[in-house]
Design an enzyme around this catalytic site. Structure first.
Site, PDB file in Angstrom:
ATOM      1  CE  LYS A  34      22.158  48.054   9.720  1.00 54.68           C
ATOM      2  NZ  LYS A  34      22.589  49.177   8.832  1.00 54.68           N
ATOM      3  N   GLY A  36      27.972  47.615  13.573  1.00 53.50           N
ATOM      4  CA  GLY A  36      28.965  48.671  13.637  1.00 53.50           C
ATOM      5  C   GLY A  36      30.071  48.517  12.617  1.00 53.50           C
ATOM      6  CD1 TRP A  39      31.452  54.857  13.956  1.00 52.17           C
ATOM      7  CD2 TRP A  39      30.142  53.785  15.418  1.00 52.17           C
ATOM      8  NE1 TRP A  39      31.341  55.649  15.071  1.00 52.17           N
ATOM      9  CE2 TRP A  39      30.544  55.018  15.982  1.00 52.17           C
ATOM     10  CE3 TRP A  39      29.309  52.948  16.144  1.00 52.17           C
ATOM     11  CZ2 TRP A  39      30.149  55.422  17.257  1.00 52.17           C
ATOM     12  CZ3 TRP A  39      28.906  53.349  17.409  1.00 52.17           C
ATOM     13  CH2 TRP A  39      29.318  54.566  17.962  1.00 52.17           C
ATOM     14  CG  HIS A  91      28.974  41.088   7.037  1.00 48.69           C
ATOM     15  ND1 HIS A  91      29.256  41.863   8.144  1.00 48.69           N
ATOM     16  CD2 HIS A  91      28.350  41.908   6.159  1.00 48.69           C
ATOM     17  CE1 HIS A  91      28.815  43.095   7.935  1.00 48.69           C
ATOM     18  NE2 HIS A  91      28.267  43.150   6.745  1.00 48.69           N
ATOM     19  N   PRO A 112      22.425  41.262  20.256  1.00 43.95           N
ATOM     20  CG  PRO A 112      22.851  38.972  20.561  1.00 43.95           C
ATOM     21  CD  PRO A 112      22.949  40.306  21.260  1.00 43.95           C
ATOM     22  CB  ALA A 115      22.453  42.994  15.524  1.00 44.32           C
ATOM     23  CB  SER A 118      19.875  47.497  13.212  1.00 43.89           C
ATOM     24  OG  SER A 118      20.517  48.328  12.274  1.00 43.89           O
TER      25      SER A 118
END
Length: 295
Positions: A34, A36, A39, A91, A112, A115, A118
């Site tokens: 979460k 990006g 993206w 990740h 943080p 994130a 999200s």
């Protein structure tokens, strides 16, 4: 160089990278969840293809190598069979990945707390009940945030993204930032200057397109376009992996914790950040190159 550090979680296993033969022109997007990831992967897919209508199919064409959901033999065979330039996702912190001298590593970070909030939305959109241990839907006792602060960077906690794991990601990437093929990006900078971000990524990947086409690629990479076309841009979009593909792109905004976290919770977060990072590094991890709260 020391061997990669071991990161094993219920969902991920970084030993799976042992089956990947890294090529010199590979592009690996490395982020905490979460922050990006999708993206940046989309930016890479658009630049690779030069097609603003490209069907990204990230889960298949730019696979998340760490995740245990697919058999690694199948993932490795699919990657080996690719004759075009490849990109992959991880990740796992950089100290748990194979480090090639020429492959490009694009490391993306986000405040943080942004994130974390999200991720709170994300787990409600993923039908995996074990997230409920950390993210109970009815959290009147503040369990979610306590575990965010108390969780470790490795082991079971890896896949539920505690603050320690985000910090480990940042420190591992920062330790390699002097290498020409390891670049740190920030979600806030991508939001402020998407065009500049795409130009930076294109230069790193040695890709150029005509200006008029670049403008179309930038438009395709905007949050609004990705959310509007969520079936095309969400990982495994249209395959029922998420309850809602559009909800994967919930809002893309920052500061969701304002008015939600208590003063004591914020104080505990601030204490942990200050204990682990010097002021200038904390400022970058939270707000990017501007180093200040834009709001």
């Amino acid at each position: 160089m020391s061997p990669p550090k071991l990161y094993l979680g219920p969902l991920t296993d970084n030993r799976r990278w042992d089956s990947v033969d890294i090529r010199p022109d590979d592009v690996i997007v490395v982020t905490p969840p979460k922050c990006g990831t999708t993206w940046m992967q989309t930016i890479v897919a658009l630049l690779f293809s030069g097609d603003p209508e490209v069907e990204t199919e990230l889960s298949v064409k730019m696979p998340w190598v760490d995740i245990r959901v697919r058999e690694m033999s199948e993932v490795a065979a699919r990657l080996d069979a690719m004759t075009h330039r490849r990109s992959m996702k991880s990740h796992t912190p950089m100290d748990g990945l194979p480090l090639h001298d020429e492959a490009q590593y694009l490391c993306v970070f986000r405040h943080p707390l942004d994130a974390h909030f999200s991720y709170r939305k994300h787990v409600r959109n993923v039908p995996l009940p074990w997230f409920d241990l950390w993210y109970p839907e009815d959290d009147t006792d503040g369990i979610t945030f306590r575990r965010f602060l108390d969780g470790g960077a490795e082991g079971f906690d890896t896949d539920v993204m505690p603050l320690a794991h985000i910090l480990q990601h940042y420190k591992a990437a920062k330790a390699l930032a002097d290498r020409p093929n390891v670049t740190l990006f920030h979600y806030a900078d991508m939001t402020r200057d998407l065009a500049g971000t795409m130009e930076t990524v294109a230069a790193l990947l040695d890709i150029s397109h005509p200006r008029a086409l670049v403008d179309k690629l930038i438009q395709a990479a905007t949050f609004d376009n990705m959310k509007t076309n969520a079936t095309r841009f969400a990982p495994s979009g249209g395959k029922g992996f998420f309850k809602s593909d559009a909800e994967f792109f919930h809002s893309g905004t920052s500061g969701k914790w304002h008015g939600v976290l208590t003063p004591d919770e914020l104080a505990a977060y601030n204490a942990m950040m200050d204990a682990h990072l010097p002021p200038e590094e904390r400022a970058w991890l939270e707000y990017g190159s501007e180093g200040t709260n834009p709001g």
